[in-house]
Design a protein around this motif. Structure first.
Motif, PDB file in Angstrom:
ATOM      1  N   LEU A   1       0.831  -1.208   0.000  1.00 45.02           N
ATOM      2  CA  LEU A   1       0.000   0.000   0.000  1.00 45.02           C
ATOM      3  C   LEU A   1       0.867   1.260   0.000  1.00 45.02           C
ATOM      4  CD1 LEU A   1      -2.884  -0.930   2.465  1.00 45.02           C
ATOM      5  CD2 LEU A   1      -2.960  -0.835  -0.030  1.00 45.02           C
ATOM      6  N   LEU A   2       1.963   1.205   0.757  1.00 45.19           N
ATOM      7  CA  LEU A   2       2.858   2.362   0.775  1.00 45.19           C
ATOM      8  C   LEU A   2       3.475   2.594  -0.593  1.00 45.19           C
ATOM      9  CD1 LEU A   2       4.193   4.498   2.587  1.00 45.19           C
ATOM     10  CD2 LEU A   2       6.034   2.869   3.012  1.00 45.19           C
ATOM     11  N   LEU A   3       3.906   1.507  -1.250  1.00 44.55           N
ATOM     12  CA  LEU A   3       4.474   1.640  -2.590  1.00 44.55           C
ATOM     13  C   LEU A   3       3.425   2.126  -3.580  1.00 44.55           C
ATOM     14  CD1 LEU A   3       6.834   1.193  -4.528  1.00 44.55           C
ATOM     15  CD2 LEU A   3       6.110  -1.172  -4.772  1.00 44.55           C
ATOM     16  N   LEU A   4       2.210   1.568  -3.464  1.00 47.76           N
ATOM     17  CA  LEU A   4       1.129   1.999  -4.353  1.00 47.76           C
ATOM     18  C   LEU A   4       0.810   3.465  -4.140  1.00 47.76           C
ATOM     19  CD1 LEU A   4      -1.006   1.167  -6.442  1.00 47.76           C
ATOM     20  CD2 LEU A   4      -2.519   0.563  -4.543  1.00 47.76           C
ATOM     21  N   ALA A   5       0.758   3.880  -2.867  1.00 52.07           N
ATOM     22  CA  ALA A   5       0.475   5.289  -2.576  1.00 52.07           C
ATOM     23  C   ALA A   5       1.558   6.185  -3.146  1.00 52.07           C
ATOM     24  CB  ALA A   5       0.364   5.494  -1.071  1.00 52.07           C
ATOM     25  N   LEU A   6       2.808   5.746  -3.000  1.00 50.31           N
ATOM     26  CA  LEU A   6       3.918   6.543  -3.531  1.00 50.31           C
ATOM     27  C   LEU A   6       3.821   6.682  -5.041  1.00 50.31           C
ATOM     28  CD1 LEU A   6       6.633   7.956  -2.979  1.00 50.31           C
ATOM     29  CD2 LEU A   6       7.746   5.749  -3.260  1.00 50.31           C
ATOM     30  N   LEU A   7       3.580   5.556  -5.728  1.00 54.69           N
ATOM     31  CA  LEU A   7       3.499   5.605  -7.189  1.00 54.69           C
ATOM     32  C   LEU A   7       2.298   6.415  -7.660  1.00 54.69           C
ATOM     33  CD1 LEU A   7       4.438   1.906  -8.053  1.00 54.69           C
ATOM     34  CD2 LEU A   7       5.872   3.937  -8.248  1.00 54.69           C
ATOM     35  N   LEU A   8       1.127   6.190  -7.035  1.00 59.39           N
ATOM     36  CA  LEU A   8      -0.072   6.918  -7.444  1.00 59.39           C
ATOM     37  C   LEU A   8       0.067   8.415  -7.199  1.00 59.39           C
ATOM     38  CD1 LEU A   8      -2.994   4.575  -6.303  1.00 59.39           C
ATOM     39  CD2 LEU A   8      -2.229   5.038  -8.634  1.00 59.39           C
TER      40      LEU A   8
END
Length: 466
Positions: A12-19
């Motif tokens: 989720l942290l990686l997804l949040a960063l990318l998004l």
């Protein structure tokens, strides 16, 4: 925190960063493009306004000195263009202000201080303006024209896009979190079995295995874990064996000391407490002397044995001449020895090793062969090349060793025939020393023996380069 939770959080942290990085770039690039387009359009409108003011200065030479003229001009231009403007004298005094802000004089003065062809921003409440300031000159007369262009809509559109993305991101994260949590729990389920197996092994169940199969990383980890568990079980067996061997060592060492010490004490007490015949005194003294020498030799061998620990000692291997090794070993043996030594292949060649230790190794092997009382009265010591290694063999045709005894003959104090060995001044340390010397040279002693047929011991040494 459980691994499944960590995986979910990390994804989720990686997804949040990318998004967020993607949204920031996408919305930011669109916002910057719109702001640049507005700035170019407003700058063009400002230049047109400068031309218009210059035309008015031509038509009304007293424009800057007639307040009603400046006011009328400013109101007409605001009504026509819909944008705010301010006109200042060359000294910076306000002639007209219709900038559209309550405290517009401050942003206007900042725009004038920035200089011609520079754009500044002003914010009041929720509204944002772009300000352009330029000097307008005609026949030595100068006026400052400041145009204010409202760009609040551009900023409002950006904020709406950010708010919309935030709502969409919250919904997406809720769905993704549920999916990732379920997948993480499924993926980490085999690790639970690994944990249970590890706990069982830690509790003493060394035969516990995971039994997992598959081709993924977790299955490979489980296979490696099972290999490790097998190694742990073998190591535990080795430690148990080492404990038993240590106990046997202490017991044998105590026995080796107790028997002669008891007799020596008895003889010494006899000599100390009573007058005895000369023959008995001589026999007692001889016994004490020889047993003392034997214990001295035993102590020396024990010290040597303890210092030659392959796990804590390394040797600096140097070239050793086979001819010199044979000669030195022969000199170390008793001169009156009735056994004939048959050397073969020791005429030339060099091996890597420690000359003193290799001499002790051959001397002990040959001495053991002598104690075996060879039928032909000979001990054969042969050396032959096997590729880049020299194989050395010591063979006798003596009593031989039973197969059941071969595994333990390199243990300290272990003797196949204790009574015969002690009668021949054996201590049970010879082969133990040989084994350690061989291991220090990176090799192993290999025994072949048949009762009544004799014993063969072989080991290999590396060839010395050059």
């Amino acid at each position: 925190m459980k691994l499944a939770a960590k995986l979910t959080f990390a994804i989720l942290l990686l997804l949040a960063l990318l998004l967020n990085l993607g949204a920031a770039w996408l919305i930011g690039s669109g916002f910057s493009a719109q702001l640049r387009a507005a700035a170019q359009q407003n700058a063009a409108a400002h230049r047109a306004e400068c031309y218009q003011l210059q035309k008015e200065m031509i038509e009304n030479p007293d424009l800057e000195t007639q307040s009603p003229l400046v006011t009328r001009y400013g109101q007409q231009r605001i009504a026509q263009t819909g944008e705010g403007l301010a006109i200042l004298s060359e000294e910076g005094a306000f002639l007209y202000s219709g900038i559209g802000m309550v405290n517009g004089w401050q942003p206007v003065l900042r725009a004038v201080d920035a200089g011609a062809d520079e754009m500044t921003y002003a914010k009041e409440g929720a509204n944002i303006w772009q300000l352009f300031a330029s000097p307008v000159q005609w026949q030595g007369r100068t006026l400052w024209l400041v145009s204010s262009c409202d760009v609040s809509e551009v900023f409002r559109l950006r904020n709406q896009q950010l708010a919309g993305f935030a709502r969409l991101e919250v919904l997406a994260f809720a769905g993704v979190a549920l999916v990732v949590w379920a997948v993480s729990r499924r993926l980490t389920r085999p690790l639970k079995a690994l944990e249970e197996s590890a706990r069982a092994i830690a509790a003493g169940s060394y035969d516990r295995r995971t039994g997992m199969t598959g081709t993924d990383e977790v299955a490979s980890l489980a296979a490696s874990f099972d290999v490790m568990a097998e190694a742990v079980e073998q190591r535990a067996r080795q430690l148990d064996l080492a404990v038993h061997q240590r106990e046997d060592f202490v017991s044998a060492f105590t026995h080796e000391l107790k028997t002669p010490m008891t007799s020596m004490l008895g003889y010494a007490d006899l000599l100390r407490s009573a007058e005895v015949k000369p023959e008995l005194r001589q026999r007692a003294a001889n016994y004490i002397y020889h047993e003392t020498k034997r214990l001295e030799a035993l102590s020396a061998k024990l010290m040597t044995f303890m210092t030659l620990d392959p796990e804590h000692k390394t040797l600096e291997l140097r070239p050793v001449s086979l001819a010199a090794l044979a000669e030195k070993t022969a000199r170390a043996l008793p001169a009156e020895c009735p056994i004939r030594l048959c050397w073969q292949g020791f005429e030339t060649g060099c091996v890597l090793g420690d000359e003193e230790l290799l001499t002790a190794l051959l001397e002990n092997l040959i001495s053991n062969g002598m104690r075996a009382e060879p039928k032909d009265g000979r001990i054969h010591i042969a050396a032959c090349w096997e590729g880049s290694q020299m194989e050395i063999t010591v063979r006798d045709r003596g009593r031989g060793i039973p197969q059941t005894e071969l595994e333990r003959i390199t243990e300290p104090f272990y003797m196949v025939d204790k009574s015969r060995a002690r009668a021949q001044n054996g201590s049970g340390f010879g082969l133990a020393l040989c084994d350690r010397i061989a291991r220090l040279h990176g090799t192993r002693l290999e025994f072949e023996s048949q009762p009544g047929e004799g014993t063969t011991v072989r080991f290999t040494l590396k060839e010395a380069a050059g």
